[in-house]
Enzyme design. Structure first.
Site, PDB file in Angstrom:
ATOM      1  N   SER A 273       0.728  -1.135   0.056  1.00 25.10           N
ATOM      2  CA  SER A 273      -0.086  -0.119  -0.006  1.00 25.10           C
ATOM      3  C   SER A 273       0.667   1.160   0.011  1.00 25.10           C
ATOM      4  O   SER A 273       0.804   2.133  -0.925  1.00 25.10           O
ATOM      5  CB  SER A 273      -0.829   0.035   1.173  1.00 25.10           C
ATOM      6  OG  SER A 273      -1.771  -1.200   1.387  1.00 25.10           O
TER       7      SER A 273
ATOM      8  N   ASN B 190       3.131   1.749  -2.938  1.00 27.08           N
ATOM      9  CA  ASN B 190       2.302   2.151  -4.177  1.00 27.08           C
ATOM     10  C   ASN B 190       2.041   3.734  -4.032  1.00 27.08           C
ATOM     11  O   ASN B 190       2.299   4.523  -4.952  1.00 27.08           O
ATOM     12  CB  ASN B 190       1.138   1.460  -4.220  1.00 27.08           C
ATOM     13  CG  ASN B 190       0.087   2.030  -5.458  1.00 27.08           C
ATOM     14  OD1 ASN B 190      -0.350   3.121  -5.336  1.00 27.08           O
ATOM     15  ND2 ASN B 190       0.287   1.326  -6.712  1.00 27.08           N
ATOM     16  N   LYS B 191       1.650   4.151  -3.022  1.00 25.38           N
ATOM     17  CA  LYS B 191       1.080   5.527  -2.567  1.00 25.38           C
ATOM     18  C   LYS B 191       2.471   6.354  -2.620  1.00 25.38           C
ATOM     19  O   LYS B 191       2.537   7.523  -3.238  1.00 25.38           O
ATOM     20  CB  LYS B 191       0.756   5.785  -1.175  1.00 25.38           C
ATOM     21  CG  LYS B 191       0.504   7.146  -0.584  1.00 25.38           C
ATOM     22  CD  LYS B 191      -0.207   7.200   0.565  1.00 25.38           C
ATOM     23  CE  LYS B 191      -0.512   8.343   1.019  1.00 25.38           C
ATOM     24  NZ  LYS B 191       0.583   9.076   1.846  1.00 25.38           N
ATOM     25  N   ASP B 192       3.758   5.941  -2.473  1.00 23.62           N
ATOM     26  CA  ASP B 192       4.930   6.345  -2.451  1.00 23.62           C
ATOM     27  C   ASP B 192       5.692   6.376  -3.801  1.00 23.62           C
ATOM     28  O   ASP B 192       6.132   7.608  -4.172  1.00 23.62           O
ATOM     29  CB  ASP B 192       5.942   5.499  -1.538  1.00 23.62           C
ATOM     30  CG  ASP B 192       7.099   6.267  -1.340  1.00 23.62           C
ATOM     31  OD1 ASP B 192       7.261   7.584  -1.195  1.00 23.62           O
ATOM     32  OD2 ASP B 192       8.290   5.612  -1.017  1.00 23.62           O
TER      33      ASP B 192
ATOM     34  N   LEU C  12      -0.884  15.189   2.686  1.00 25.74           N
ATOM     35  CA  LEU C  12      -1.027  13.702   1.709  1.00 25.74           C
ATOM     36  C   LEU C  12       0.095  12.640   2.261  1.00 25.74           C
ATOM     37  O   LEU C  12      -0.056  11.507   2.195  1.00 25.74           O
ATOM     38  CB  LEU C  12      -0.373  14.178   0.232  1.00 25.74           C
ATOM     39  CG  LEU C  12      -1.558  14.816  -0.413  1.00 25.74           C
ATOM     40  CD1 LEU C  12      -1.130  15.173  -1.787  1.00 25.74           C
ATOM     41  CD2 LEU C  12      -2.678  14.017  -0.657  1.00 25.74           C
TER      42      LEU C  12
END
Length: 946
Positions: free
Chosen positions: A600, A603-605, A770
């Site tokens: 997770s 991916n966000k990174d 964010l």
């Protein structure tokens, strides 16, 4: 509820016609069956809507639905009746998505049965029968299979991440509907009986209609624990013994005459009640209560099964003489019961019943001890551990085998013994989880208490800090009194963190020695972070001292989440494994160091492609490091439900893992809607546990022989280039000025917090950026606003840049990678599926919610351009003429839902606009429930939230 005879024409003639039509279900092919079942459910839902809310039926049939809902929102929302109708319209659409999912699950089971009927069980994909048949056919010797089985350890881990929008009440309704469809498949019913079944199915749908879909209050952790245990009672207790039997049968068929020991290779873990990372509602009392609930659930299950077994095994000693060993075991059991006379006289001559009655007495004493677990010492007659109960059942099993009653032993007693050995007295192994920030604060408080100075401790990334940790770990353990005094000197928050470790020591003794799994350290950045956890475990008394050398009894698992941390993984583990105490602890725990990798946050990174490649590289490097150092590295995969968070098809995901990286050991998180999708129904639960276990065994036996997984320098070089370019494009996009304002306005990000799906807050430490936003709402909100960019953004730019440099040679290489590299093929396939779910027209309407025109136009134009580029580039690699054409089942599923999802998306946009601009609190409340229902609807339509 109105009586059925008052519902008019459809309730009589219409239902009779549906019942008559359903008579063809047993003879239809899977494809035709799916169409017939969907039509049946559609008619029944419309019938309920017609009776309850006629306006909703028109919307379900697509008759001026958009106009009707818009009128309700804009002109009549102050009218309570209008608000009810709007909510019902949205609820009905959500119900329809749920019914579609049930129909598709039922069809999938039908399709698997067709394959087995036509080709035999060993032709069934994702089965042990197929895997073992292929392995045996390839000449793999029994000794190699035996070795693989000795290491096989598969453990799905249920988590309390807030991604499940359905209540347990709704899940129970779904299960009844699924079972009703299964009953309708039988050809044995008379027309009258079939009509009654259709009528019952309609009632199930009507009850679902009248059940509250939304949680009115945020769930407590105790409710989340009950939600998790629900699946064990419904399907999972029985699924695992059947899984073991399937593997045993496949081995007997393909390796006749060979003997295979069957380890307890499949168990479940859980984070619910033990995951404290960002969840202030999980404390020591909650963890204790969770463990007692887990223990009670398993014991009650065994009691139910023992009563059934006692009723069945009415064998008399005259009909079946038993061996002397059983007589001796029975005598000991009767003596231990304290009531040998009454038990023997109640079942004279029925020796198996007598023995089972003795077992029941001990189990009842164990249950009584559990119910008053916080008071006094254990009841003397109670079972000390699950091992003792399993041993008593083995006595009965062996007696039946000795009397040539193999089938009775195998089908009646052995499954219960396997349940006890698998689920023990704890149902699951509870992991504890906390993040480095909280652990660090506790360690600094401990430093002050230990060093007795008023100064500040060294920085957590300094050599001095690591030296202090290793120095403390090297000292002999202090007495309990000394540790208690230091514990009492800590501030309350830090004391609570240390108490978490102290609870492990106590509750292992009270619940089950396997009640806990491991401690997961999220956001691990360096080896000293992990050493700090070891120090807290030592401070809590979790170290054993064998021959003067201390080791930790609680496995500590670093969770590497960001791309930078994944890249540092070999460095972190090499430094950690250089510490003698860590190596001793690993040896004492079975010689395996587990590492959790996060899908997770990576991916966000860095975006989808970069995340998948960095995860694959980290596993390859850590596997090599383990081989070098003589330590087995096992991986715990932190996957979510959506593609962006690793939620790809399990079999394909495992098959694409680096060669040799599985080696029989596989842990994976099962979160939210994934749990209900996989484990709510008996057939699907049995399928998914076998899919998971057979895929792990297949990878273990085949991966290092397969060309598709062998490292290829040119493929790795290409993936490195694509990953870097993809990440650069993705990071540039999300870090541009105005992104937070765009995301908050153009999606229901802030409104998601009102949807009471989980006990945990959406942000760590209350931050509002964010960076600190959790990956779940990040993915959830981008899916809701139809951008879905977490599953594709940057891929198009990466491929275009690659081809610009390498041109036709590059295009040919990518096509070869698509054919021959499993990890690249998996990425491209899932990107294509995600692109098919994007709707740029509707995404632009969400973007219209952004007030700043410059921010809106700048960001959305980038989304639009990258989307079109990614579609073009993916099709260039795959050779496909259109999105989704390579996935007919996926496309058909999406096509059935897309019109309704699009409609609800547009309603959600209007509801967001109205909710955000409401002038009074009363107006906001009027829009709130329909808005939350729209979020539920879209999540149900796509089958995933975060």
């Amino acid at each position: 509820m109105r009586p059925l005879h008052a519902l008019g024409h459809t309730a009589d003639d219409g239902l009779h016609k549906l019942a008559t039509a359903s008579a063809s279900l047993p003879t239809l092919s899977a494809e035709n069956y799916e169409h017939a079942v969907i039509d049946l459910l559609s008619q029944l839902l419309c019938d309920v809507a017609r009776a309850r809310q006629p306006e909703v039926e028109r919307a379900l049939r697509g008759e001026s639905a958009h106009e009707s809902m818009s009128e309700l929102m804009h002109e009549r929302m102050n009218d309570r009746t209008a608000r009810v109708v709007l909510r019902r319209m949205l609820q009905a659409q959500g119900m329809w998505f749920q019914l579609l999912s049930i129909a598709e699950q039922s069809t999938a089971m039908r399709r698997r049965r067709e394959i087995e009927i036509k080709g035999g069980y060993d032709r069934l994909p994702d089965s042990f029968a197929r895997v073992i048949a292929e392995v045996a056919g390839a000449g793999v010797p029994a000794a190699e299979v035996r070795h693989a089985l000795s290491h096989l350890k598969v453990r799905p881990v249920l988590t309390a991440h807030p991604t499940e929008a359905k209540r347990v009440t709704v899940l129970e309704s779904h299960r009844r509907i699924y079972r009703r469809l299964m009953e309708l498949e039988s050809p044995r019913w008379t027309p009258r009986e079939r009509y009654t079944l259709v009528l019952a199915l309609r009632n199930d749908i009507e009850l679902l209609w009248m059940s509250g879909e939304l949680r009115l209050e945020k769930p407590t952790v105790a409710q989340e624990v009950a939600w998790g245990l629900h699946f064990f009672g419904e399907t999972l207790f029985e699924a695992v013994p059947q899984l073991i039997d399937k593997l045993q049968s496949a081995l007997e068929r393909c390796y006749p005459g060979e003997r295979f020991d069957m380890p307890r290779f499949f168990q479940f873990g859980s984070w619910i009640g033990g995951d404290r990372d960002g969840n202030p509602f999980v404390d020591d009392s909650v963890t204790r209560a969770t463990l007692h609930e887990h223990r009670a659930a398993s014991l009650k299950r065994y009691r139910l099964r023992l009563v059934e077994l006692t009723q069945m095994l009415s064998i008399t000693s005259e009909a079946l003489p038993v061996p002397d060993s059983f007589h001796a075991a029975l005598a000991r059991a009767l003596t231990r019961s304290g009531e040998p006379g009454p038990i023997a006289s109640r079942n004279p001559g029925e020796l198996f019943r007598q023995h089972l009655t003795c077992i029941l007495r001990r189990l009842d004493a164990t249950l009584a001890d559990t119910n008053q677990a916080s008071h006094g010492s254990p009841v003397p007659a109670a079972y000390a551990s699950a091992d003792d109960l399993a041993a008593d059942l083995l006595v009965i099993e062996q007696a039946l085998l000795a009397t040539q009653s193999q089938q009775l032993a195998r089908m009646l007693v052995r499954p219960l013994r396997h349940e006890v050995e698998t689920f023990r007295f704890s149902t699951v192994q509870l992991d504890l989880r906390q993040n480095t920030t909280v652990i660090g604060e506790t360690l600094r408080a401990l430093w002050r208490a230990t060093c007795g100075t008023a100064g500040e401790p060294p920085a957590s990334d300094s050599p001095e800090w690591k030296a202090w940790l290793i120095g403390e770990l090297g000292k002999p353990s202090e007495s309990e009194a000394q540790r208690t005094r230091r514990f009492e000197s800590l501030p309350p928050d830090e004391a609570q963190t240390l108490q978490m470790f102290r609870t492990v020591l106590e509750m292992r003794q009270r619940v089950d020695r396997h009640a806990f799994g491991a401690f997961i350290l999220s956001m691990t950045h360096r080896a000293s972070d992990v050493l700090g956890v070891y120090l807290l475990a030592k401070e809590a008394g979790l170290f054993s001292d064998s021959l003067g050398t201390e080791s930790c009894t609680l496995p500590v698992v670093p969770l590497l989440e960001t791309i930078d941390d994944l890249r540092r993984a070999p460095e972190i583990l090499r430094e950690l494994l250089a510490v003698p105490m860590v190596r001793r602890s690993i040896r004492a725990q079975g010689g395996v160091q587990e590492v959790m990798i996060g899908y997770s946050d990576s991916n966000k990174d860095g975006g989808f492609l970069a995340s998948n490649w960095e995860l694959s590289k980290a596993q390859t490097k850590l596997k090599r490091l383990g081989d070098e150092l003589g330590v087995t590295i096992a991986f715990f995969h932190g996957r979510g439900g959506s593609v962006s968070r690793g939620g790809v098809p399990a079999g394909r995901a495992i098959a694409a893992l680096p060669a040799g990286s599985v080696n029989g050991r596989f842990r994976v998180t099962e979160q939210g809607e994934v749990v209900s999708f996989k484990y709510a129904n008996r057939g699907t639960a049995q399928y998914h546990v076998e899919l998971l276990a057979s895929s792990v065994l297949e990878h273990t036996l085949k991966s290092e022989r397969e060309d598709a997984l062998l490292p290829k320098g040119e493929f790795d070089e290409a993936m490195e280039a694509l990953s870097g370019a993809s990440r650069a494009a993705y990071v540039k996009f999300i870090e541009q000025p105005g992104m937070l304002a765009y995301f908050q306005a153009a999606s229901p990000l802030e409104e998601l917090s009102m949807l009471n799906m989980g006990s945990r807050p959406a942000r760590r430490f209350g931050a509002k950026s964010l960076e600190d936003l959790r990956a779940i709402p990040w993915v959830f909100a981008w899916a809701q606003n139809r951008h879905a960019l977490t599953g594709w953004y940057g891929v198009g730019s990466a491929i275009e840049g690659f081809l610009a440099v390498r041109q036709e040679r590059g295009a040919e290489l990518l096509r070869r990678m698509f054919d021959e590299s499993r990890v690249f093929r998996l990425v491209i396939d899932e990107v294509e599926k995600t692109l098919a779910q994007v709707n740029l027209v509707i995404a632009r309407e969400y973007a219209s919610l952004v007030q700043d025109a410059h921010i809106r136009d700048t960001i959305f134009s980038q989304v639009e351009a990258e989307y079109r580029l990614t579609v073009k580039m993916v099709q260039a690699v795959t050779g496909s003429a259109g999105l989704g054409t390579r996935f007919p089942k996926f496309s058909a599923r999406l096509l059935r839902r897309a019109p309704a999802i699009d409609l609800i998306s547009r309603q959600q946009i209007e509801l967001l606009r109205l909710y955000r601009t409401a002038e009074t609190e009363r107006q906001r409340r009027a829009y709130q429930v329909p808005l939350l229902l729209s979020i539920n609807c879209i999540a149900s339509g796509f089958g995933a939230t975060g």
